[in-house]
Design a protein around this motif. Structure first.
Motif, PDB file in Angstrom:
ATOM      1  N   GLU A  93     118.968  25.058 -11.559  1.00 15.84           N
ATOM      2  CA  GLU A  93     118.676  25.384 -10.167  1.00 15.84           C
ATOM      3  C   GLU A  93     119.052  24.195  -9.288  1.00 15.84           C
ATOM      4  OE1 GLU A  93     114.893  26.662  -7.294  1.00 15.84           O
ATOM      5  OE2 GLU A  93     114.594  26.226  -9.428  1.00 15.84           O
ATOM      6  N   LYS A  94     119.778  24.464  -8.210  1.00 19.75           N
ATOM      7  CA  LYS A  94     120.134  23.421  -7.258  1.00 19.75           C
ATOM      8  C   LYS A  94     118.957  23.180  -6.310  1.00 19.75           C
ATOM      9  CE  LYS A  94     125.023  24.765  -7.191  1.00 19.75           C
ATOM     10  NZ  LYS A  94     125.188  26.172  -7.492  1.00 19.75           N
ATOM     11  N   ASP A  97     127.154  29.187  -4.650  1.00 16.84           N
ATOM     12  CA  ASP A  97     126.995  30.493  -5.296  1.00 16.84           C
ATOM     13  C   ASP A  97     125.551  30.792  -5.686  1.00 16.84           C
ATOM     14  OD1 ASP A  97     126.749  28.639  -7.292  1.00 16.84           O
ATOM     15  OD2 ASP A  97     128.503  29.282  -8.430  1.00 16.84           O
ATOM     16  N   SER A  98     124.625  29.876  -5.403  1.00 16.22           N
ATOM     17  CA  SER A  98     123.203  30.095  -5.680  1.00 16.22           C
ATOM     18  C   SER A  98     122.386  29.333  -4.647  1.00 16.22           C
ATOM     19  CB  SER A  98     122.855  29.642  -7.111  1.00 16.22           C
ATOM     20  OG  SER A  98     123.130  28.264  -7.282  1.00 16.22           O
ATOM     21  N   GLU A 124     122.531  29.921   3.367  1.00 14.48           N
ATOM     22  CA  GLU A 124     122.657  31.201   2.666  1.00 14.48           C
ATOM     23  C   GLU A 124     123.704  31.098   1.559  1.00 14.48           C
ATOM     24  OE1 GLU A 124     123.694  35.907   3.683  1.00 14.48           O
ATOM     25  OE2 GLU A 124     123.632  34.394   5.282  1.00 14.48           O
ATOM     26  N   PRO A 125     123.362  31.461   0.322  1.00 13.88           N
ATOM     27  CA  PRO A 125     124.357  31.412  -0.761  1.00 13.88           C
ATOM     28  C   PRO A 125     125.391  32.517  -0.609  1.00 13.88           C
ATOM     29  CG  PRO A 125     122.307  32.363  -1.550  1.00 13.88           C
ATOM     30  CD  PRO A 125     122.040  31.886  -0.146  1.00 13.88           C
ATOM     31  N   GLY A 126     126.478  32.377  -1.371  1.00 18.31           N
ATOM     32  CA  GLY A 126     127.554  33.365  -1.304  1.00 18.31           C
ATOM     33  C   GLY A 126     128.655  32.980  -0.351  1.00 18.31           C
ATOM     34  N   ARG A 169     123.488  15.297  -6.509  1.00 16.25           N
ATOM     35  CA  ARG A 169     122.813  16.597  -6.498  1.00 16.25           C
ATOM     36  C   ARG A 169     121.582  16.558  -7.401  1.00 16.25           C
ATOM     37  NH1 ARG A 169     126.614  21.449  -7.381  1.00 16.25           N
ATOM     38  NH2 ARG A 169     126.897  21.087  -5.140  1.00 16.25           N
ATOM     39  N   LEU A 170     120.446  16.953  -6.837  1.00 18.87           N
ATOM     40  CA  LEU A 170     119.218  17.069  -7.618  1.00 18.87           C
ATOM     41  C   LEU A 170     119.164  18.479  -8.198  1.00 18.87           C
ATOM     42  CD1 LEU A 170     116.431  16.043  -8.549  1.00 18.87           C
ATOM     43  CD2 LEU A 170     115.499  16.835  -6.353  1.00 18.87           C
ATOM     44  N   ILE A 171     119.060  18.578  -9.529  1.00 17.56           N
ATOM     45  CA  ILE A 171     119.022  19.877 -10.186  1.00 17.56           C
ATOM     46  C   ILE A 171     117.809  19.964 -11.108  1.00 17.56           C
ATOM     47  CG2 ILE A 171     121.552  20.050 -10.145  1.00 17.56           C
ATOM     48  CD1 ILE A 171     121.484  19.502 -13.189  1.00 17.56           C
ATOM     49  N   GLN A 172     117.432  21.201 -11.432  1.00 18.66           N
ATOM     50  CA  GLN A 172     116.334  21.436 -12.367  1.00 18.66           C
ATOM     51  C   GLN A 172     116.827  22.358 -13.474  1.00 18.66           C
ATOM     52  OE1 GLN A 172     112.793  23.795 -11.132  1.00 18.66           O
ATOM     53  NE2 GLN A 172     111.594  22.023 -11.769  1.00 18.66           N
TER      54      GLN A 172
END
Length: 250
Positions: free
Chosen positions: A70-71, A178-179, A239-241, A92-95
């Motif tokens: 997850e971003k 994309d997310s 907004e993703p996409g 980038r912080l990700i989980q």
């Protein structure tokens, strides 16, 4: 939880059946051989159950999180002192959203002629691929020094050193989203600009699946901070996409 327990009981049922057959077989062996065989089978059974539980967990996680991570937030910085050589950095912080995650894919594209030099101060980069087609992303694998486990977070870092020796590179930073992500921050430092420069940068977007030559949707104008000779822009919960882009005058 019911699904996990059901999977465990399924594997235990298989093990119980195998154990019954094994018990009959061991009755024909000497005590010493029986102990060794039983110990070996016990270890194998534990490994099989563990693999079954991990596979079940991974299947359940993928149903809720199609992406492996997850971003949370991203920070992008472009810096140039002379208008030709530049440095781009992404934090980038990700989980993690997998039981175990050893690496992730990173897509990028430099519009200049000379290929950029990629590096990272936190991870190891492998299998970097450059394609001649400007409409297809280049990519590399970002390998973690220590694999991530479910819900563990880390900061991913990428640096590219660029040389626009022939002036063909275009002045923009684009991000393919994309997310969902909570926040994105852009910083463009242009120390070579003279004191009279004051042109705004433009922040815009277009759908990910749009045609290459389709138009961009205007979102905002970003004033040039003359004192620091930079552009800076933050967007919360974009907004993703879409592909988001900040562009400026070279």
């Amino acid at each position: 939880m019911k699904t996990i327990l059901g999977s465990i009981w399924k594997w235990i049922g298989v093990v119980a059946t195998i154990s019954s057959i094994l018990g009959l077989f061991l009755s024909f062996l000497s005590d010493d051989k029986s102990v060794k065989v039983a110990l070996f089978v016990f270890c194998v059974v534990l490994i099989v159950i563990l693999i079954g539980v991990i596979l079940t967990l991974n299947r359940l996680i993928k149903q809720n999180f199609p992406e492996p991570y997850e971003k949370i937030s991203s920070f992008y910085e472009f810096k140039s002192d002379d208008g030709k050589k530049s440095v781009f950095e992404m934090y980038r912080l990700i989980q993690c959203k997998r039981a175990v995650l050893t690496h992730i894919d990173y897509k990028f594209k430099w519009s200049g002629t000379k290929k950029p030099k990629l590096s990272s101060n936190s991870q190891e980069l492998r299998n970097t691929t450059f394609l001649e087609d400007l409409n297809v992303w280049d990519k590399c694998e970002i390998h973690f020094k220590t694999p991530l486990t479910y819900n563990e977070s880390t900061v991913v870092h990428i640096r590219t050193d660029n040389d626009d020796y022939d002036g063909k590179a275009e002045p923009f930073i684009s991000t393919r989203l994309d997310s969902p992500i909570k926040i994105m921050q852009y910083k463009v430092l242009l120390s070579y600009k003279d004191d009279t420069f004051s042109e705004d940068a433009v922040f815009e977007r277009k759908p990910i699946d749009a045609d290459v030559d389709s138009g961009w949707e205007y979102l905002a104008s970003i004033p040039f901070e003359s004192k620091y000779k930079q552009y800076q822009y933050v967007i919360v919960a974009p907004e993703p996409g879409y592909i988001y882009k900040i562009r400026w005058i070279k």
